[in-house]
Design a protein around this motif. Structure first.
Motif, PDB file in Angstrom:
ATOM      1  N   LYS A 128     -13.753  60.856-113.835  1.00  0.00           N
ATOM      2  CA  LYS A 128     -13.346  60.870-115.242  1.00  0.00           C
ATOM      3  C   LYS A 128     -12.846  62.256-115.640  1.00  0.00           C
ATOM      4  O   LYS A 128     -11.815  62.391-116.306  1.00  0.00           O
ATOM      5  CB  LYS A 128     -14.535  60.455-116.114  1.00  0.00           C
ATOM      6  CG  LYS A 128     -14.195  60.220-117.550  1.00  0.00           C
ATOM      7  CD  LYS A 128     -15.406  59.710-118.301  1.00  0.00           C
ATOM      8  CE  LYS A 128     -15.096  59.431-119.733  1.00  0.00           C
ATOM      9  NZ  LYS A 128     -16.271  58.937-120.472  1.00  0.00           N
ATOM     10  N   ARG A 181      -9.403  62.878-114.158  1.00  0.00           N
ATOM     11  CA  ARG A 181      -8.357  62.145-114.886  1.00  0.00           C
ATOM     12  C   ARG A 181      -8.036  62.832-116.207  1.00  0.00           C
ATOM     13  O   ARG A 181      -6.860  62.948-116.589  1.00  0.00           O
ATOM     14  CB  ARG A 181      -8.791  60.702-115.136  1.00  0.00           C
ATOM     15  CG  ARG A 181      -8.529  59.793-113.956  1.00  0.00           C
ATOM     16  CD  ARG A 181      -8.775  58.347-114.282  1.00  0.00           C
ATOM     17  NE  ARG A 181     -10.200  58.077-114.065  1.00  0.00           N
ATOM     18  CZ  ARG A 181     -11.015  57.466-114.899  1.00  0.00           C
ATOM     19  NH1 ARG A 181     -10.566  57.003-116.031  1.00  0.00           N
ATOM     20  NH2 ARG A 181     -12.284  57.290-114.621  1.00  0.00           N
ATOM     21  N   ARG A 197     -18.434  60.479-113.007  1.00  0.00           N
ATOM     22  CA  ARG A 197     -18.188  61.589-113.932  1.00  0.00           C
ATOM     23  C   ARG A 197     -17.098  62.514-113.415  1.00  0.00           C
ATOM     24  O   ARG A 197     -16.226  62.936-114.171  1.00  0.00           O
ATOM     25  CB  ARG A 197     -19.481  62.372-114.163  1.00  0.00           C
ATOM     26  CG  ARG A 197     -20.438  61.668-115.118  1.00  0.00           C
ATOM     27  CD  ARG A 197     -21.541  62.609-115.547  1.00  0.00           C
ATOM     28  NE  ARG A 197     -22.288  63.149-114.425  1.00  0.00           N
ATOM     29  CZ  ARG A 197     -23.533  62.791-114.069  1.00  0.00           C
ATOM     30  NH1 ARG A 197     -24.169  61.875-114.762  1.00  0.00           N
ATOM     31  NH2 ARG A 197     -24.126  63.357-113.039  1.00  0.00           N
TER      32      ARG A 197
END
Length: 103
Positions: free
Chosen positions: A73, A76, A70
């Motif tokens: 992510k 990013r 998580r």
């Protein structure tokens, strides 16, 4: 000194000749009474060749736990948003300077 060099050269030549003879004898095909070539399996072999043929291991996951995935992510997405905003500002600057040519 010359005798040492000659002796070393003779030993190396003898070794090379012996290895060449061994490889020729291994390559020689054995024929049985019926005229068929016997196929034998060579055991052992070079392990470095076998190691080179095996596939390399897949890389280990650096984000093993769910919270790590998580966080990766999220980082990013934040990076993409920042990049998008900077591109948007750059395009606005180019438009103001009348140098914007998308094609």
């Amino acid at each position: 000194m010359h005798r040492l060099v000659e002796a070393a050269t003779a030993v190396i030549a003898e070794y090379d000749a012996r290895k060449a003879e061994e490889s020729r004898s291994q390559q020689a095909k054995t024929v049985d009474a019926d005229g068929f070539i016997l196929v034998t399996r060579k055991r052992g072999g070079n392990t470095s060749e076998a190691a080179a043929r095996t596939k390399p291991k897949e890389h280990e996951r650096k984000d093993f736990y769910r919270f790590q995935m998580r966080e990766e992510k999220r980082s990013r997405l934040l990076e993409l948003r920042e990049k998008f905003e900077s591109d948007k500002k750059r395009i606005e600057e180019l438009k103001r300077n009348r140098r914007f040519k998308p094609y």
